[in-house]
Design a protein around this motif. Structure first.
Motif, PDB file in Angstrom:
ATOM      1  N   LEU A 814       0.830  -1.205   0.000  1.00 11.00           N
ATOM      2  CA  LEU A 814       0.000   0.000   0.000  1.00 11.00           C
ATOM      3  C   LEU A 814       0.866   1.257   0.000  1.00 11.00           C
ATOM      4  O   LEU A 814       0.577   2.222  -0.726  1.00 11.00           O
ATOM      5  CB  LEU A 814      -0.923  -0.018   1.226  1.00 11.00           C
ATOM      6  CG  LEU A 814      -2.017   1.056   1.271  1.00 11.00           C
ATOM      7  CD1 LEU A 814      -2.961   0.904   0.078  1.00 11.00           C
ATOM      8  CD2 LEU A 814      -2.803   0.968   2.575  1.00 11.00           C
ATOM      9  N   ALA A 815       1.933   1.245   0.812  1.00  8.66           N
ATOM     10  CA  ALA A 815       2.814   2.410   0.865  1.00  8.66           C
ATOM     11  C   ALA A 815       3.530   2.623  -0.463  1.00  8.66           C
ATOM     12  O   ALA A 815       3.617   3.754  -0.968  1.00  8.66           O
ATOM     13  CB  ALA A 815       3.836   2.225   1.997  1.00  8.66           C
ATOM     14  N   ALA A 816       4.030   1.525  -1.049  1.00  7.12           N
ATOM     15  CA  ALA A 816       4.705   1.648  -2.341  1.00  7.12           C
ATOM     16  C   ALA A 816       3.734   2.093  -3.427  1.00  7.12           C
ATOM     17  O   ALA A 816       4.083   2.890  -4.305  1.00  7.12           O
ATOM     18  CB  ALA A 816       5.346   0.316  -2.724  1.00  7.12           C
ATOM     19  N   GLY A 817       2.504   1.557  -3.383  1.00  9.38           N
ATOM     20  CA  GLY A 817       1.499   1.954  -4.364  1.00  9.38           C
ATOM     21  C   GLY A 817       1.096   3.405  -4.221  1.00  9.38           C
ATOM     22  O   GLY A 817       0.904   4.115  -5.217  1.00  9.38           O
ATOM     23  N   TRP A 818       0.966   3.863  -2.974  1.00  9.67           N
ATOM     24  CA  TRP A 818       0.597   5.270  -2.769  1.00  9.67           C
ATOM     25  C   TRP A 818       1.671   6.196  -3.344  1.00  9.67           C
ATOM     26  O   TRP A 818       1.365   7.200  -3.976  1.00  9.67           O
ATOM     27  CB  TRP A 818       0.436   5.533  -1.275  1.00  9.67           C
ATOM     28  CG  TRP A 818       0.266   6.998  -0.970  1.00  9.67           C
ATOM     29  CD1 TRP A 818      -0.877   7.731  -1.056  1.00  9.67           C
ATOM     30  CD2 TRP A 818       1.304   7.913  -0.573  1.00  9.67           C
ATOM     31  NE1 TRP A 818      -0.618   9.040  -0.737  1.00  9.67           N
ATOM     32  CE2 TRP A 818       0.715   9.189  -0.434  1.00  9.67           C
ATOM     33  CE3 TRP A 818       2.669   7.771  -0.323  1.00  9.67           C
ATOM     34  CZ2 TRP A 818       1.442  10.303  -0.046  1.00  9.67           C
ATOM     35  CZ3 TRP A 818       3.394   8.889   0.056  1.00  9.67           C
ATOM     36  CH2 TRP A 818       2.780  10.132   0.199  1.00  9.67           C
ATOM     37  N   TRP A 819       2.940   5.823  -3.134  1.00 11.56           N
ATOM     38  CA  TRP A 819       4.021   6.678  -3.612  1.00 11.56           C
ATOM     39  C   TRP A 819       4.203   6.560  -5.123  1.00 11.56           C
ATOM     40  O   TRP A 819       4.387   7.564  -5.815  1.00 11.56           O
ATOM     41  CB  TRP A 819       5.321   6.311  -2.909  1.00 11.56           C
ATOM     42  CG  TRP A 819       6.493   7.116  -3.389  1.00 11.56           C
ATOM     43  CD1 TRP A 819       7.460   6.727  -4.257  1.00 11.56           C
ATOM     44  CD2 TRP A 819       6.798   8.463  -3.033  1.00 11.56           C
ATOM     45  NE1 TRP A 819       8.360   7.741  -4.466  1.00 11.56           N
ATOM     46  CE2 TRP A 819       7.982   8.827  -3.721  1.00 11.56           C
ATOM     47  CE3 TRP A 819       6.194   9.404  -2.194  1.00 11.56           C
ATOM     48  CZ2 TRP A 819       8.559  10.079  -3.589  1.00 11.56           C
ATOM     49  CZ3 TRP A 819       6.780  10.655  -2.065  1.00 11.56           C
ATOM     50  CH2 TRP A 819       7.939  10.990  -2.756  1.00 11.56           C
ATOM     51  N   GLY A 820       4.140   5.366  -5.649  1.00  8.57           N
ATOM     52  CA  GLY A 820       4.425   5.171  -7.066  1.00  8.57           C
ATOM     53  C   GLY A 820       3.249   5.396  -7.982  1.00  8.57           C
ATOM     54  O   GLY A 820       3.431   5.683  -9.169  1.00  8.57           O
TER      55      GLY A 820
END
Length: 838
Positions: A814-820
């Motif tokens: 979720l964190a990687a998806g939010w940033w990317g």
């Protein structure tokens, strides 16, 4: 060929200017930088550890013998340009003058010559409180240097005389650190060091005396290697009895075990970094190939052959691989200095220069990764049909052929095996990850099928329905994404498990509170009183066992002699008396590896597995010991694994009964002494016949090396964890353009941004939960295999690991998806659809 090179140069410069190679270069650069940073530091650290560990031997190699070192060994060392120094030692009694009370003490006497020690530093002081300073001197004639515990036991001080045999020598200094103090009982006794010129005056060495001689050599590695090879060959001829070679590789067990584990930990970090690199490069290479499908279709329309296109892209990949790998090696070399700076306070001296192995390995790994995971999709570019120019639905990427993929993966696996310092470590890590990929693919495919059928589209929330449709509409793509995430998470979870559980288990092998005293020669009528004295002094936990001296005289009713064996260690074991013991229950610090310990079973013994291997013993064999002139037969019913570096009381052979009748017995104990000043002196005065062996110096040396390695591993883990997080980010963002097109179509037909945001979160959380759960289970299995078969620890993963892994996977995804993917929903619909139509 010329056309291919010309086309390759043009496409290379075009792709560089357009930024098409940016992700691929970053992936390779990151991969090689991570690997070489670990490699450079591990290479230098291992070299430093081996160099510092030689202090524990006192040289690069040591000839140990029962008689004065044969002249041939001294001559060979001199011919090779090696420095050499001879020492010898033996146990003897030292006593104070009658004016000082006349107390006596069993000591380990050591006679040295100029040049001692060749490796490491001897530290001495003139007061009890002074930690000491390094000296290159040796005791002058007429003077002895001693351990502080001896002065405490005898009530002496600096300047007082110490009586040794027929002479009296002045106490000149206190020894605070002796680099090559041995691991035997007598070496743990208080040390008395004197000049060899004074030994004759003592009259202690007689023709029948048991003296241990050591001849240490030091010099360049090639010369030392030639000397050890010559010495091993000479000893194996069998013409010399009682001579052996001690070197770093075959020296003291507690040192060798600690440093072997260090090498395995560092090698494991390098393997995990390489595996993470494979994931990053695979994702970047496939994205690169997908973005060049249309370009290759146009080249085919313009008349370029498949061979020309294939050669052009292969050339482009080779150039990019060399450049990116070279930059990665340079960055890795710079980054490894961060580790060196962070460890500046822990590594006592400067680390040696790195070898060229990390450079060659980094370049080879970068090129291998590109050709193993980048060439398969790139080779497909040459087969793109010209029809794709007008029909975008043809000529898409397909799974790589098994032959091409197999050759690449085999080369990659070979490099990983070369990086490992242990065949078991390499097989478990490489085989475990290869099996994990297959398991991830199968289970994620099944999960997608189950997900599709389990969601009721008539009752489920709209965001869940849309997220399920997106995942199940392209199951193959979902399987690739989940597998990539799971492999990345697998490395992260495995690193965390190793950092917490295995490192903790490693510390337990030689814990800070390990026993630092051995007491021997406790008489049976003193046993209860001695144990009470320990408890009264605050020693609540200690090992306590009977000790029986016995010589092995027969195996299965067949007499046994040293001549029955070829191996020198086996000969020495058969030719000496064993320390036997007995107990109703197996020692808690020993593990049964074969058979069963049967409490109270008369005539049965448990044997240490290393002894069984050396002497060729097996379950069911009958051993006959000569104990005080009496023959005693016992059958082997179990084998035990003994950690000789644990500092606990350990025995080769143990009877499984509470007591043995009619045999001479004394008692021994192992405990951690309290900090109370005068404790040892009070114990010796109360029990003057008991030998109190102080092991603090050796434990401190081993623990210091252990702490260095653990701190180094922590830093290496941190760097590799960062690389793993970047891989996860790349895996999540690899679908950015596909998501953008799908969301643009949904927004064009009226879907709100809030609904699509829920769909994106649900998909990321679902993929992360599944990948984290699968990765945690496989990481627990691989971690258990590494603990059991490589690091030789008993370890069981917590049942909460899969739950924690699933939650961590969801949060990270979720964190990687939010940033990317944060700009996917912000991009104008018209802009996204126009890009898709181009």
């Amino acid at each position: 060929m010329t056309d291919s090179l010309r086309l390759g140069w043009r496409t290379l410069w075009r792709d560089l200017r357009a930024g098409e190679l940016r992700l691929l270069i970053v992936a390779v650069l990151l991969a090689v930088a991570a690997l070489t940073a670990v490699g450079f530091f591990a290479d230098r650290l291992q070299g430093g550890l081996k160099r510092d560990a030689r202090q524990l031997l006192g040289g690069d190699a040591v000839i140990v013998s029962d008689n004065p070192t044969p002249d041939a060994f001294v001559a060979q060392a001199k011919s090779l340009g090696l420095e050499g120094t001879a020492t010898y030692g033996f146990p003897t009694m030292a006593r104070a003058d009658d004016v000082q009370g006349g107390a006596s003490k069993l000591v380990a006497l050591k006679a040295v010559t100029a040049g001692y020690p060749l490796r490491g530093n001897l530290q001495t002081s003139t007061t009890f409180a002074d930690p000491g300073e390094i000296t290159r001197d040796i005791p002058p004639a007429g003077e002895v240097w001693v351990d502080a515990s001896l002065l405490d036991s005898l009530g002496l001080k600096i300047g007082d005389p110490l009586l040794l045999g027929d002479t009296s020598l002045r106490v000149g200094r206190i020894i605070t650190l002796e680099p090559d103090r041995g691991a035997g009982f007598m070496s743990f006794s208080p040390r008395v060091m004197l000049n060899q010129a004074d030994v004759a005056r003592t009259g202690l060495v007689q023709p029948a005396s048991r003296v241990g001689y050591r001849y240490a050599v030091a010099g360049s590695d090639p010369a030392v290697k030639r000397f050890t090879e010559w010495a091993e060959a000479t000893i194996k001829k069998g013409e010399l009895r009682g001579v052996r070679l001690d070197s770093f590789e075959g020296g003291r067990p507690e040192m060798r075990q600690t440093l072997e584990r260090a090498e395995k930990f560092l090698s494991l970090v390098a393997l995990l970094a390489a595996l993470l690199s494979a994931v990053a490069v695979a994702l970047a290479a496939r994205g690169f190939a997908a973005s060049h499908l249309d370009d290759c279709a146009m080249l085919r329309v313009l008349g370029q052959s498949q061979r020309t296109i294939a050669m052009a892209y292969a050339f482009e990949f080779a150039v990019i691989g060399l450049v990116a790998s070279g930059l990665g090696v340079a960055i890795g070399f710079a980054v490894h200095y961060v580790f060196v700076l962070l460890l500046a306070g822990l590594v006592e001296t400067a680390l040696p220069a790195a070898t060229l192995w990390p450079v060659a390995f980094g370049l080879g790994m970068g090129l291998t990764l590109l050709f193993a995971f980048g060439l398969p999709p790139v080779l497909q570019l040459a087969r793109v049909p010209p029809l794709r120019v007008i029909r975008r639905d043809v000529g898409g990427l397909k799974p790589a052929s098994l032959a091409v993929l197999g050759i690449g993966v085999a080369g990659f696996a070979a490099l990983l095996m070369a990086a490992s310092s242990d065949i078991k470590l390499g097989l478990i890590a490489v085989g475990g990850f290869a099996g994990a990929v297959a398991v991830f693919a199968l289970l994620s495919w099944l999960a997608v099928k189950v997900l599709r059928r389990s969601v009721n589209e008539t009752t489920a929330p709209r965001w869940l329905v849309l997220a399920t449709r997106q995942i199940s509409a392209r199951p193959a793509y979902a399987v690739v994404q989940v597998s990539a995430l799971a492999v990345g998470l697998l490395a992260l979870v495995l690193l965390v498990l190793l950092r917490t559980d295995l490192v903790a288990s490693w510390r337990k092998a030689t814990p800070p509170d390990a026993p630092n005293r051995f007491v021997i020669n406790v008489m049976p009528d003193q046993s209860d009183a001695f144990q009470k004295s320990l408890r009264d002094a605050g020693v609540g936990k200690f090992d306590w066992y009977p000790m029986i001296r016995g010589r092995l005289v027969a195996i299965n009713d067949k007499p046994v002699t040293p001549d029955d064996y070829v191996e020198d260690r086996a000969k020495r074991l058969v030719d000496r008396e064993f320390n036997l013991s007995n107990a109703m229950e197996a020692p808690a610090h020993n593990s049964i590896t074969a058979g069963a310990w049967k409490p109270g079973a008369a005539g049965e013994v448990s044997v240490e597995e290393g002894l069984a291997d050396t002497l060729g013993l097996k379950l069911g064999d009958t051993l006959r010991f000569d104990i005080g002139g009496m023959q005693n037969d016992a059958r082997i019913t179990s084998l035990r694994k003994v950690d000789w570096g644990s500092m606990h009381a350990n025995f080769f052979v143990m009877y499984t009964v509470a007591s043995l009748a009619d045999v001479p017995v004394t008692y021994m104990g192992a405990f951690r002494a309290p900090e109370t000043r005068g404790f040892d002196n009070a114990l010796v005065r109360s029990y003057p016949n008991v030998t109190n062996v102080d092991m603090s110096a050796t434990i401190n040396q081993v623990q210091r090396v252990l702490d260095q390695v653990i701190r180094a591993v922590e830093f290496l883990f941190g760097f590799t964890l960062a690389a793993g997080l970047v891989v996860l980010f790349a895996a999540v963002t690899a679908t950015r353009e596909e998501r953008a097109r799908e969301f643009a179509v949904m927004r064009a037909v009226g879907a709100r941004a809030s609904l699509l945001r829920q769909v994106q979160r649900a998909e990321l959380i679902g993929v992360g939960l599944l990948a984290g759960f699968l990765a945690s289970i496989v990481a627990s299995v691989i971690g258990w295999g590494l603990a059991r078969y490589v690091f030789e620890f008993t370890w069981t993963a917590s049942p909460l690991v899969p739950v924690a892994g699933a939650l961590a996977g969801a949060v990270l995804a979720l964190a990687a998806g939010w940033w990317g993917l944060r700009d996917v929903l912000r991009r104008p619909v018209v802009d996204t659809l126009r890009r898709a139509a181009e």
